[in-house]
Design a protein around this motif. Structure first.
Motif, PDB file in Angstrom:
ATOM      1  N   PRO A 152       0.699  -1.198  -0.019  1.00 17.18           N
ATOM      2  CA  PRO A 152      -0.169  -0.040   0.142  1.00 17.18           C
ATOM      3  C   PRO A 152       0.711   1.146  -0.087  1.00 17.18           C
ATOM      4  CG  PRO A 152       0.082  -0.969   2.273  1.00 17.18           C
ATOM      5  CD  PRO A 152       0.677  -1.884   1.411  1.00 17.18           C
ATOM      6  N   ALA A 153       2.138   1.134  -0.237  1.00 23.44           N
ATOM      7  CA  ALA A 153       2.969   2.375  -0.246  1.00 23.44           C
ATOM      8  C   ALA A 153       3.967   1.904  -1.248  1.00 23.44           C
ATOM      9  CB  ALA A 153       3.673   2.666   0.824  1.00 23.44           C
ATOM     10  N   CYS A 154       3.652   1.805  -2.550  1.00 18.60           N
ATOM     11  CA  CYS A 154       4.554   0.677  -3.457  1.00 18.60           C
ATOM     12  C   CYS A 154       5.648   1.541  -4.126  1.00 18.60           C
ATOM     13  CB  CYS A 154       3.575   0.239  -4.394  1.00 18.60           C
ATOM     14  SG  CYS A 154       2.840   1.423  -5.619  1.00 18.60           S
ATOM     15  N   GLY A 155       5.818   2.965  -3.850  1.00 21.33           N
ATOM     16  CA  GLY A 155       6.859   3.442  -4.667  1.00 21.33           C
ATOM     17  C   GLY A 155       7.096   3.025  -6.145  1.00 21.33           C
ATOM     18  N   THR A 156       8.116   2.566  -6.537  1.00 18.13           N
ATOM     19  CA  THR A 156       8.534   1.939  -7.775  1.00 18.13           C
ATOM     20  C   THR A 156       7.815   0.415  -7.993  1.00 18.13           C
ATOM     21  OG1 THR A 156      10.641   1.227  -6.990  1.00 18.13           O
ATOM     22  CG2 THR A 156      10.549   3.558  -7.764  1.00 18.13           C
ATOM     23  N   VAL A 165      10.204  -1.455   9.446  1.00 18.91           N
ATOM     24  CA  VAL A 165       9.637  -0.300  10.523  1.00 18.91           C
ATOM     25  C   VAL A 165      10.940   0.302  11.124  1.00 18.91           C
ATOM     26  CG1 VAL A 165       7.405  -1.595  11.016  1.00 18.91           C
ATOM     27  CG2 VAL A 165       9.633  -2.203  12.683  1.00 18.91           C
ATOM     28  N   PRO A 166      10.697   1.604  11.199  1.00 15.12           N
ATOM     29  CA  PRO A 166      12.061   2.085  12.077  1.00 15.12           C
ATOM     30  C   PRO A 166      11.919   1.631  13.525  1.00 15.12           C
ATOM     31  CG  PRO A 166      10.121   3.680  12.157  1.00 15.12           C
ATOM     32  CD  PRO A 166       9.788   2.420  11.158  1.00 15.12           C
ATOM     33  N   ASP A 167      13.396   1.715  14.204  1.00 13.46           N
ATOM     34  CA  ASP A 167      13.478   0.887  15.404  1.00 13.46           C
ATOM     35  C   ASP A 167      12.322   1.532  16.372  1.00 13.46           C
ATOM     36  OD1 ASP A 167      15.158  -0.908  14.555  1.00 13.46           O
ATOM     37  OD2 ASP A 167      16.951   0.175  15.594  1.00 13.46           O
ATOM     38  N   GLY A 168      11.929   2.766  16.348  1.00  9.60           N
ATOM     39  CA  GLY A 168      11.245   3.483  17.508  1.00  9.60           C
ATOM     40  C   GLY A 168       9.992   2.543  17.428  1.00  9.60           C
ATOM     41  N   PRO A 212       6.766   1.303   4.516  1.00 11.50           N
ATOM     42  CA  PRO A 212       5.961   2.480   4.447  1.00 11.50           C
ATOM     43  C   PRO A 212       6.911   3.606   4.679  1.00 11.50           C
ATOM     44  CG  PRO A 212       5.363   1.183   6.320  1.00 11.50           C
ATOM     45  CD  PRO A 212       6.539   0.253   5.484  1.00 11.50           C
ATOM     46  N   PRO A 213       6.288   4.957   4.465  1.00 14.51           N
ATOM     47  CA  PRO A 213       7.027   6.002   4.993  1.00 14.51           C
ATOM     48  C   PRO A 213       7.335   6.101   6.604  1.00 14.51           C
ATOM     49  CG  PRO A 213       5.013   6.630   3.530  1.00 14.51           C
ATOM     50  CD  PRO A 213       5.099   5.163   3.885  1.00 14.51           C
ATOM     51  N   PHE A 214       8.390   6.501   6.861  1.00 10.41           N
ATOM     52  CA  PHE A 214       8.956   6.516   8.392  1.00 10.41           C
ATOM     53  C   PHE A 214       8.449   7.888   8.864  1.00 10.41           C
ATOM     54  CE2 PHE A 214      10.254   2.584   7.398  1.00 10.41           C
ATOM     55  CZ  PHE A 214      11.645   2.253   7.562  1.00 10.41           C
TER      56      PHE A 214
END
Length: 512
Positions: free
Chosen positions: A213-217, A346-349, A299-301
């Protein structure tokens, strides 16, 4: 396999465009993408004519039979002079592609005015899919001379170097690797070997329905498609291939440029009718539920959204947060079918954040679904874009719990140096990760001092649903024995005496 020679040819094309003043890598890729597609149309037309004349097949041709229509074919205009090529491509071919329907290019009247193709109920094909995302495209190759150089360079590549579909995909992948500015837009291109590892962990089959759902390229969709072709193509029947070409792959993005690039990327990998479209996945307009069997995503961080636009269901799961990395995790749970599995970066946060939203989401996944694995990746994986620390989270939607033990892996190396150069190195944990995940039951005896181990659910609950590997990893301290101080001083004294003796000998030699 893209060799050094092919890379050099691509770099030369790139340099020609760059030298002409088109310095945004995304724009360069877009313009080259259009020309690759134009050539692909002519290749398809050659096959159509062969089928029609030699086999008598009922095949509709792509290009109009008029003089202008035939002049638009790559094999015809590539031999003309630079100014003629520029006129044909910019004033006829490019506008025709933007108005393409049902795999056919429109014709032009005697005054050079485009004649639109009438709308019908005919099923659209892959070329229409590409044309749909071309509606806002612009042709910005600056001069006729630059266009001629690009066309000559591409034609040389395809004639002498690009032998098959896989090589076309590799060529495109190499161009996408030049998107070093993507981090400034919040769009981190996931390295191909990381995508392929995530796909191998989930092992998609021809029956799966796969979404990013955040496919970019569309990199994850392409990697999944390649895995299915490599591992299942010999056993796939007609219905499997129909599913592969149409409903198997879905993706959404809010960047129309990325959608155009993803359209080309998918077409080069034989995915003719993917369900890839413009959509804000986190918005109230996205009402998809229980559709997909696999989600693969990065997905966007960064950033947060206007709370009024966020889907209410996602807000309820994430305690009204506006953080995109948490909202996407909630989205995966919603769009997966029961029994569907997600592998996402996912980011570590996300793993240890103490806010109510962070804890609530981790609790939701652990208590109400099956959290299977956390793979901690080194911070250099996304260089040169960024040095952000990330992990791969793998979970299955059950709506009835199922988390028993969570598998943790501390990835140290991915086969490339962890600096900006990202050069190949020998150390690589990817094969070990895949093998251990496939035989996860054998991880029971692993100690917390090792690179991978299992942690019981209750221990995670007792730690406030903290999923950071450092919370559970034990560091083994090995005592180091040093010689007595007197011995160290004696060694220093001996070294000094040796230095003095060598210095005296050097002076003697210089004075002779």
């Amino acid at each position: 396999m893209i060799t050094g020679e092919i890379k050099s040819k691509v770099d030369k094309i790139w340099e020609n465009v760059w030298a002409a003043g088109l310095t945004n890598p995304l724009s360069v890729i877009e313009q080259i993408t259009y020309l690759m597609f134009i050539r692909a149309l002519d290749d398809q037309e050659i096959n159509n004519i062969r089928s029609k004349t030699l086999l008598g097949a009922d095949v509709e041709l792509i290009f109009p039979e008029s003089d202008i229509g035939q002049a638009m074919r790559w094999s015809n205009f590539k031999f003309r002079n630079a100014d003629e090529i520029y006129n044909i491509v910019s004033n006829f071919v490019f506008p025709a592609i933007k108005s393409m329907k049902h795999g056919k290019l429109p014709d032009f009247d005697e005054h050079g005015k485009l004649i639109p193709i009438p709308d019908t109920d005919e099923t659209k094909d892959g070329f229409d899919f590409f044309a749909k995302h071309m509606s806002t495209a612009t042709f910005i190759v600056p001069t006729a001379q630059v266009l001629e150089k690009i066309i000559t360079g591409l034609d040389d590549l395809y004639t002498h170097d690009i032998a098959n579909l896989d090589m076309q995909g590799d060529l495109y992948e190499y161009m996408l690797s030049k998107l070093s500015i993507s981090g400034t837009n919040g769009q981190f291109r996931t390295p191909k070997h990381i995508r392929e590892m995530m796909v191998k962990l989930l092992k998609p089959t021809p029956q799966d329905i796969i979404c990013d759902p955040a496919c970019g390229t569309a990199g994850f969709l392409v990697s999944a498609a390649e895995y299915i072709r490599d591992n299942h193509s010999e056993k796939m029947d007609k219905n499997d291939w129909k599913h592969y070409e149409s409903n198997m792959f879905s993706g959404f993005d809010t960047d129309t440029t990325m959608l155009r690039i993803s359209a080309m990327n998918l077409m080069l990998h034989s995915i003719k009718y993917p369900q890839v479209d413009y959509k804000d996945s986190l918005s109230k307009q996205n009402t998809i539920h229980d559709v997909y069997t696999i989600c693969l995503a990065n997905p966007p961080f960064k950033g947060s959204l206007d709370k009024e636009t966020i889907n209410d269901e996602l807000r309820s799961i994430t305690n009204n947060t506006k953080k995109t990395e948490l909202l996407f995790l909630a989205l995966f749970l919603r769009i997966l079918k029961k029994g569907g599995t997600c592998a996402c970066i996912v980011p570590d946060g996300v793993l240890f954040g103490s806010s109510k939203a962070h804890v609530a989401l981790r609790k939701e996944i652990i208590e109400n679904h099956h959290l299977r694995a956390i793979i901690s990746m080194p911070s250099g994986v996304f260089k040169p874009y960024a040095g952000v620390s990330t992990a791969i989270m793998i979970f299955t939607k059950t709506q009835a719990g199922g988390t028993d033990n969570v598998w943790f892996y501390d990835m140290k190396a991915d086969g490339l140096s962890l600096d900006d150069k990202r050069q190949p190195i020998e150390d690589n944990d990817i094969a070990d990760i895949i093998d251990r995940f496939e035989h996860i039951d054998s991880e029971n005896e692993r100690k917390r001092t090792e690179q991978s181990f299992l942690v019981p659910k209750q221990e995670i609950v007792d730690n406030g649903y903290d999923l950071s590997i450092n919370k559970y990893k034990e560091i083994e301290y090995i005592p180091v024995e040093y010689p007595p101080t007197s011995q160290i001083l004696a060694n220093i004294k001996a070294l000094n005496e040796q230095i003095m003796a060598d210095t005296a000998e050097l002076e003697r030699l210089l004075n002779e």
